[in-house]
Design an enzyme around this catalytic site. Structure first.
Site, PDB file in Angstrom:
ATOM      1  NE  ARG A  51      -1.902  -1.824   2.991  1.00 41.89           N
ATOM      2  CZ  ARG A  51      -1.890  -3.111   2.658  1.00 41.89           C
ATOM      3  NH1 ARG A  51      -2.761  -3.567   1.804  1.00 41.89           N
ATOM      4  NH2 ARG A  51      -1.006  -3.949   3.172  1.00 41.89           N
ATOM      5  CB  THR A  52       3.324   2.658   2.346  1.00 39.29           C
ATOM      6  OG1 THR A  52       2.545   2.223   3.453  1.00 39.29           O
ATOM      7  CG2 THR A  52       3.867   4.042   2.653  1.00 39.29           C
ATOM      8  CE  LYS A  80      27.080  -2.679  -6.269  1.00 35.55           C
ATOM      9  NZ  LYS A  80      27.377  -1.692  -7.319  1.00 35.55           N
ATOM     10  NE  ARG A 101       7.196   0.975   4.930  1.00 37.75           N
ATOM     11  CZ  ARG A 101       5.966   0.482   4.925  1.00 37.75           C
ATOM     12  NH1 ARG A 101       5.761  -0.775   4.611  1.00 37.75           N
ATOM     13  NH2 ARG A 101       4.932   1.239   5.236  1.00 37.75           N
ATOM     14  CG  HIS A 129       3.637   4.303   8.629  1.00 41.53           C
ATOM     15  ND1 HIS A 129       3.772   5.115   7.524  1.00 41.53           N
ATOM     16  CD2 HIS A 129       3.201   3.106   8.158  1.00 41.53           C
ATOM     17  CE1 HIS A 129       3.415   4.431   6.447  1.00 41.53           C
ATOM     18  NE2 HIS A 129       3.069   3.214   6.801  1.00 41.53           N
TER      19      HIS A 129
END
Ligand code: ASP
Length: 301
Positions: A51-52, A80, A101, A129
């Site tokens: 969703r986000t 890396k 995120r 959030h």
């Protein structure tokens, strides 16, 4: 450079302004269809999301902008060993705004401190959030009465951000429902509920206070934050909302969930007029549109 890492980065007036812009976008979508033409949003998602990420990307496309996307640590230079700070500096050379995120608490703040473009926190570990809270605020019908939060209140970052945001309303009584092990962290309790003298009760029994609730915010037990799978398995189905349990609930209860749902709300409730969780998903897109617009506008000044 203005970034949004925590919901408290936005004042009450700014939250109201974002709610008003989101409503205007809903009412007049055409007016906004080129608002971000030639602008690029970079979505940097180092933790799973449906969703986000899609909501941010859909938001940018609906504003006429473009999207650059990195998903999963394995396909980018993070694999890396690149630091969040270097990734943020690099992406600032390509994009106009970042949505990020990351599994680590504080990662979005590090990105914001190093980027030369606005950074929006799309979830940092179990911390916060803020854009889910924006979606939640557009969905909640009234800011008073019994506000139930149920499930994983310890690791659920959406809960932490939402309590922070709701702490500005004085007529709310929080009803915190969780197993003992997943109670609200004391830092959230001390810095918001206690600090502002907001009334709250804590219980392990969802049915005890259900009849008093005007909002019920269900949450998933956050499996990815557990150290021990056995604990997760023991706690995951502590609360399952079924039509039967709703018999004692108010007829205008607003049932919310940030999703994904695992087993917390029976699908039999999906057609109940009180189920608001898919509306929440749609509202998330409009609020992210409003936020992207605001931050890009401010960055241009
Ligand atoms: N989608 C929300 C989050 O990213 C809720 C969850 O995952 O349970 O925090």
């Amino acid at each position: 450079m203005r970034s949004v890492i925590d919901i408290l980065d936005l004042s009450v007036e700014e939250l109201d302004e974002l709610l008003a812009v989101a409503q205007d976008i809903i009412d007049n979508p055409v007016k906004y269809q080129n608002a971000c033409a030639h602008k690029k949003l970079a979505t940097l998602f180092f933790e799973p999301s449906t969703r986000t990420r899609l909501s941010f990307e859909a938001a940018m496309y609906e504003l006429g902008g473009n999207v650059l996307s990195v998903t999963g640590g394995n396909t980018s230079s993070v694999a890396k060993g690149e630091s969040v700070a270097d990734t943020a500096k690099t992406v600032s050379c390509y994009a106009d705004i970042i949505a990020m995120r990351h599994p680590k608490e504080g990662a979005a703040l590090v990105a914001a401190n190093n980027a030369s473009i606005p950074v929006i926190n799309a979830g940092d570990g179990g911390h916060c959030h803020p854009t889910q809270t924006l979606a939640d605020l557009l969905t909640i019908k009234r800011e008073k009465g019994g506000f139930g939060l149920c499930g994983d209140l310890k690791f659920g970052r959406t809960v932490h951000s939402l309590i922070n945001a709701m702490s500005r309303y004085r007529d709310i009584r929080f009803i915190l429902v969780s197993p003992e092990e997943l109670k609200l962290p004391s830092y959230v309790k001390n810095e918001t509920l206690k600090k502002y003298g907001l009334p709250y009760v804590q219980t392990t029994d969802l049915l005890e206070y259900l009849p008093e609730m005007d909002v019920l915010y269900m949450t998933r037990v956050q499996r990815e934050r557990f150290f021990n799978e056995e604990d997760y398995l023991r706690l995951k189905d502590t609360y399952v909302l079924t039509p039967d349990k709703l018999k004692t609930a108010k007829t205008d209860l607003c049932i919310m969930h940030p999703l994904p749902r695992v087993n917390e709300i029976s699908v039999a409730i999906d057609h109940d007029p009180r189920a608001c969780y898919f509306k929440q998903v749609l509202n998330g897109k409009y609020m992210r549109m409003a936020l992207i617009l605001k931050l890009l506008k401010e960055a241009a000044v």
